[in-house]
Design a protein around this motif. Structure first.
Motif, short mmCIF file in Angstrom:
data_model
loop_
_atom_site.label_atom_id
_atom_site.label_comp_id
_atom_site.label_asym_id
_atom_site.label_seq_id
_atom_site.Cartn_x
_atom_site.Cartn_y
_atom_site.Cartn_z
N GLY A 123 -54.90 -43.50 39.64
CA GLY A 123 -54.14 -44.45 38.98
C GLY A 123 -54.92 -45.80 38.61
O GLY A 123 -54.27 -46.02 37.83
N VAL A 124 -56.05 -46.29 39.28
CA VAL A 124 -56.94 -47.53 38.56
C VAL A 124 -57.08 -46.73 37.11
O VAL A 124 -56.89 -47.73 36.56
N ARG A 125 -57.49 -45.59 37.30
CA ARG A 125 -58.32 -44.90 35.45
C ARG A 125 -56.81 -45.01 35.08
O ARG A 125 -56.77 -45.83 33.64
N VAL A 126 -55.86 -44.66 35.24
CA VAL A 126 -54.64 -44.27 34.16
C VAL A 126 -54.20 -46.26 33.76
O VAL A 126 -53.63 -46.03 32.84
N LEU A 127 -53.77 -47.37 35.04
CA LEU A 127 -53.99 -48.36 34.37
C LEU A 127 -55.12 -49.17 33.40
O LEU A 127 -54.22 -49.38 32.80
N ILE A 128 -56.15 -48.55 33.48
CA ILE A 128 -57.15 -48.86 32.78
C ILE A 128 -56.88 -48.34 31.11
O ILE A 128 -57.14 -49.13 30.32
N GLU A 129 -57.32 -47.35 31.70
CA GLU A 129 -57.58 -45.98 29.93
C GLU A 129 -55.65 -46.30 29.05
O GLU A 129 -55.56 -46.57 27.59
N GLU A 130 -54.80 -46.51 30.07
CA GLU A 130 -52.94 -46.24 29.58
C GLU A 130 -52.23 -47.51 29.02
O GLU A 130 -51.70 -47.54 28.56
N LEU A 131 -52.15 -47.59 30.75
CA LEU A 131 -50.61 -48.72 30.92
C LEU A 131 -51.59 -49.73 30.35
O LEU A 131 -50.04 -50.54 29.68
N ILE A 132 -52.54 -50.92 30.56
CA ILE A 132 -53.19 -51.95 30.02
C ILE A 132 -52.60 -51.61 28.92
O ILE A 132 -52.10 -53.11 27.95
N PRO A 133 -52.45 -50.70 27.99
CA PRO A 133 -52.26 -50.91 26.37
C PRO A 133 -51.15 -51.02 26.49
O PRO A 133 -51.08 -51.06 24.88
N LEU A 134 -49.88 -50.60 26.95
CA LEU A 134 -48.86 -50.14 26.60
C LEU A 134 -48.31 -51.45 27.27
O LEU A 134 -46.75 -51.35 26.77
N ALA A 135 -48.58 -51.85 27.48
CA ALA A 135 -47.77 -53.48 28.11
C ALA A 135 -47.72 -54.68 27.07
O ALA A 135 -48.70 -55.13 26.88
#
Length: 281
Positions: A123-135
């Motif tokens: 989940g941390v990896r998805v946060l860093i790689e995908e969710l941060i740029p979408l916010a």
């Protein structure tokens, strides 16, 4: 006919004592005059004392819930809190990528205040790689900012450096919250045509045992103000003031770290009405 309030969606876990998570978020959204809807990512066994157990919701159920809400409602802003697992984080990332939601406020919750992991390594990896740029804006506290960036974050200058690193990782705007510092300092960092601009928001540190859920309340408050059309600097300033007032007006609940008083304004209004009743003819 009155205008409908903005709809704010919160994606987060369930805290039975309502200090944090979706029930606290719904209270915060109501306090701001918006209409709150929710998607639960995880159930927890917890109180004000500690988190005892975390049971993550099936990712397919999360995906179906989000799709159903998006098909029915015009969502003005969205708060992302506890995700629980990589599979749930992936479902949320896929949803955001597909629906292009406005005013996404990402609160990267990694651990409870008692130290329990609230998201796994995937989940941390998805946060860093995908969710941060979408916010639209990411709101880590100093500990979360350190984990996400790999940098030490213990003072304002290190907060500035961590925010710049988060921009490099794709964040459009960042608020690093410093409620754990000796002085309550929050850093807003955002990109403009001129480059990265940063602003510090300072206030006196409140000495209180009722601070459970401050991060959730702050991020959700920012989402509400964005939903109402306010700019990010104003949203951050007003959210910071809201959290400070919610702490100051809190009353003791439980035997551990008590919750902030999300609906303190409602109780203040009730006191005014009780003290100044309408005359009886």
């Amino acid at each position: 006919m009155s205008l409908a309030p903005p709809v704010v969606l919160t994606i987060a876990g369930f805290d039975p004592c309502s200090g944090a998570g979706v029930t606290a978020d719904i209270k915060t959204i109501a306090a701001h005059g918006c209409y709150g809807v929710a998607c639960i990512t995880a159930l927890t066994v917890q109180s004000t004392a500690a988190v005892r157990r975390v049971e993550v919701v099936d990712a397919k159920l999360v995906a179906e819930t989000l799709a159903e809400l998006a098909s029915d409602l015009e969502i003005a802003a969205l708060h992302v809190g506890m995700l629980g697992s990589g599979k749930v984080a992936r479902a949320v990332a896929d949803f955001l990528a597909a629906h292009k939601m406005p005013n996404v406020v990402l609160d990267p919750i990694l651990k409870s205040s008692s130290g329990t992991d609230l998201v796994d390594a995937a989940g941390v990896r998805v946060l860093i790689e995908e969710l941060i740029p979408l916010a639209a804006v990411v709101t880590p506290n100093i500990d979360e900012a350190s984990v996400l960036t790999g940098l030490p974050v213990t003072d304002p200058e290190q907060m500035r450096a961590a925010a710049r690193k988060l921009h490099e990782m794709g964040a459009a705007a960042v608020v690093v919250t410093g409620g754990h510092l000796d002085k309550a300092i929050d850093l807003l960092s955002f990109t403009t045509k001129r480059g990265v601009e940063q602003e510090l928001f300072k206030s006196a540190r409140l000495r209180s045992n009722s601070t459970h859920g401050t991060g959730c309340a702050f991020a959700t408050s920012v989402a509400c103000h964005l939903a109402m059309g306010r700019g990010l600097p104003e949203a951050v300033l007003l959210a910071k003031a809201y959290v400070a007032a919610a702490i100051s007006n809190a009353h003791p609940v439980g035997h551990g770290i008590g919750p902030v008083h999300h609906l303190y304004r409602m109780h203040q209004q009730r006191r005014v009405i009780a003290a100044d009743p309408e005359p009886v003819n």
